[in-house]
Design a protein around this motif. Structure first.
Motif, short mmCIF file in Angstrom:
data_model
loop_
_atom_site.label_atom_id
_atom_site.label_comp_id
_atom_site.label_asym_id
_atom_site.label_seq_id
_atom_site.Cartn_x
_atom_site.Cartn_y
_atom_site.Cartn_z
N TYR A 155 0.86 -1.20 0.02
CA TYR A 155 0.13 0.19 -0.05
C TYR A 155 0.72 1.34 0.02
N TYR A 156 2.35 1.13 -0.10
CA TYR A 156 3.05 2.35 -0.28
C TYR A 156 3.59 2.07 -1.61
N PRO A 157 3.93 3.28 -2.18
CA PRO A 157 4.55 3.43 -3.67
C PRO A 157 5.75 3.12 -3.70
N ASP A 158 6.62 2.45 -4.70
CA ASP A 158 8.00 2.17 -4.76
C ASP A 158 8.74 3.45 -5.00
N ASP A 159 8.79 4.25 -3.89
CA ASP A 159 9.32 5.63 -4.15
C ASP A 159 10.61 5.68 -3.34
N PRO A 160 11.72 6.43 -3.86
CA PRO A 160 13.00 6.64 -3.10
C PRO A 160 12.94 7.19 -1.65
N VAL A 161 11.76 8.32 -1.52
CA VAL A 161 11.74 8.81 0.02
C VAL A 161 11.23 7.65 0.69
N PHE A 162 10.42 6.65 0.46
CA PHE A 162 9.87 5.69 1.36
C PHE A 162 10.78 4.63 1.39
N LYS A 179 -0.93 8.44 -9.68
CA LYS A 179 -0.14 7.44 -10.11
C LYS A 179 0.18 6.57 -9.17
N LEU A 180 -0.78 6.39 -8.13
CA LEU A 180 -0.91 5.45 -7.33
C LEU A 180 -2.16 4.38 -7.67
N ASN A 181 -1.78 2.93 -7.47
CA ASN A 181 -2.97 1.95 -7.95
C ASN A 181 -3.94 1.93 -6.76
N ASP A 182 -5.06 1.12 -6.94
CA ASP A 182 -6.14 1.15 -5.79
C ASP A 182 -5.56 0.85 -4.67
N VAL A 183 -4.97 -0.04 -4.35
CA VAL A 183 -4.23 -0.44 -3.03
C VAL A 183 -3.33 0.70 -2.33
N GLN A 184 -2.70 1.39 -3.42
CA GLN A 184 -1.65 2.45 -2.49
C GLN A 184 -2.60 3.74 -2.50
N SER A 185 -3.93 3.69 -2.84
CA SER A 185 -4.82 4.93 -2.88
C SER A 185 -5.52 4.76 -1.75
N LEU A 186 -5.65 3.35 -1.11
CA LEU A 186 -6.65 3.19 0.05
C LEU A 186 -6.49 4.23 1.11
N HIS A 187 -5.66 4.62 1.66
CA HIS A 187 -5.30 5.30 2.94
C HIS A 187 -5.64 6.81 2.57
N LEU A 188 -5.55 7.28 1.20
CA LEU A 188 -5.85 8.68 0.88
C LEU A 188 -7.23 8.87 0.42
N ALA A 189 -8.17 7.94 0.43
CA ALA A 189 -9.62 8.09 0.32
C ALA A 189 -10.22 9.52 1.01
N GLU A 190 -11.10 10.25 0.45
CA GLU A 190 -11.59 11.17 1.15
C GLU A 190 -12.78 10.77 2.22
N THR A 191 -13.19 9.66 2.03
CA THR A 191 -14.00 8.98 3.21
C THR A 191 -13.60 7.50 3.54
N ARG A 192 -14.41 6.88 4.55
CA ARG A 192 -13.94 5.64 5.03
C ARG A 192 -15.42 4.90 5.07
N PRO A 193 -15.01 3.47 5.07
CA PRO A 193 -16.19 2.68 5.31
C PRO A 193 -16.59 2.74 6.61
N GLU A 194 -17.85 2.49 7.07
CA GLU A 194 -18.01 2.39 8.56
C GLU A 194 -17.61 1.20 9.17
N GLU A 195 -17.26 0.14 8.40
CA GLU A 195 -16.83 -1.11 9.08
C GLU A 195 -15.83 -1.69 7.86
N GLU A 196 -14.76 -2.30 8.66
CA GLU A 196 -13.81 -2.73 7.87
C GLU A 196 -13.37 -4.46 8.56
N LEU A 197 -13.23 -5.42 7.52
CA LEU A 197 -13.09 -6.80 8.26
C LEU A 197 -11.97 -7.32 7.38
N TYR A 198 -11.06 -7.99 8.06
CA TYR A 198 -9.75 -8.58 7.28
C TYR A 198 -9.55 -10.01 8.12
N ASP A 199 -9.27 -10.88 6.90
CA ASP A 199 -8.68 -12.21 7.48
C ASP A 199 -7.19 -12.14 7.33
#
Length: 296
Positions: free
Chosen positions: A50-57, A232-252
């Motif tokens: 979820y982070y870009p392959d960028d020199p700073v990172f 320049k970010l893909n969907d996964v890399q863009s997740l944390h920059l979304a303008e809103t959030r889902p009310e619930e998240e569930l991860y396996d």
């Protein structure tokens, strides 16, 4: 420090190490570069997806890993001092951190990058050396465990649980929380049970990355926001920059260690979602969660 104690006097010492913060302090990080024989380089870093392959990172993560290596050396020096003073075999030691890496999706958030931390205990005669236990614990359990080791009754009002000995009380789940972080109000709660994590966002209309002077001044934040604005970010890399959030998240976490595939809206996971939702709702009542009294 225990150097001023009377002969044989028990002591309780807390030693604060800079840990991963060393990478943000140029003068102190110079010690890391000088004293380590095998520095991690940017090309050796494997970034979370979820982070870009960028020199700073890459540079930030390499410095973080080097800071962790340096922390190992600092811990070694503490142990050597205790041994030299003939205290090591009669001292219980806890090693832990206050949070995970201070990155965009790490510190201050309840994903594993920010909430999963090291926890090591040295207790000669109390714990068998070299053993590893796979179970869920919480920061506060160090308090009850300290009391238990010292033979002091644990007050009934404490939510902490002892981790060792006949008083040990394993947890079925752990809860993590985010409220105000610096100048911005927030409220996030998570439940980890088994291999599942449930997250409840109480302010779903807000972005994850609200204004935060502390984080916005980190070297990786400007490139992250710029790359997002330039698409320049893909969907996964863009997740944390979304303008809103889902009310619930569930991860396996067995299948999705990076917590990027939200299962909350998938029908086959409805039973697990309801189970985790109920655990959190009951915890909020039983713990008298003070986040309920905040204002947006």
């Amino acid at each position: 420090d225990w150097s001023g104690r009377k002969p044989g006097q028990p002591f309780f010492a807390q030693i604060q190490l800079l840990g991963g913060k060393l990478r943000n302090l140029p003068k102190q990080y110079g010690r890391v570069e000088t004293e380590l024989d095998d520095l991690v380089t940017e090309d050796q870093v494997n970034l979370p997806p979820y982070y870009p392959d960028d020199p700073v990172f890459r540079e930030d993560w390499a410095q973080y890993l080097n800071a962790v290596q340096y922390t190992d050396k600092e811990v070694e020096r503490i142990l050597q001092r205790l041994k030299r003073e003939e205290l090591l075999d009669n001292t219980i030691i806890f090693f832990t951190t206050d949070h995970g890496i201070s990155q965009a999706r790490g510190k201050q958030f309840v994903y594993d990058e920010g909430a999963k931390i090291p926890f090591l205990v040295w207790a000669p005669g109390r714990i068998e050396s070299g053993t590893t236990r796979e179970e869920l614990i919480s920061h506060i359990d160090m308090a009850a465990t300290s009391l238990s080791f010292a033979g002091i009754d644990i007050p009934e009002y404490m939510q902490a649980r002892p981790l060792f000995g006949p008083q040990a009380q394993p947890r079925d789940y752990v809860v993590s929380a985010r409220d105000r972080c610096d100048e911005t109000v927030d409220r996030i709660r998570s439940v980890r049970k088994g291999n599942y994590k449930y997250i409840r966002n109480f302010y779903p209309k807000r972005p994850y990355l609200q204004p935060c002077i502390y984080k916005d001044h980190k070297p990786f934040m400007e490139p992250l926001r710029r790359l997002y604005s330039e698409n320049k970010l893909n969907d996964v890399q863009s997740l944390h920059l979304a303008e809103t959030r889902p009310e619930e998240e569930l991860y396996d976490l067995r299948e999705d260690r990076w917590e990027v595939h939200n299962l909350a809206n998938e029908p086959e996971h409805l039973a697990k979602l309801r189970e985790m939702r109920a655990i959190l709702a009951n915890w909020i009542i039983e713990s008298d969660d003070q986040g309920c009294t905040g204002s947006a």
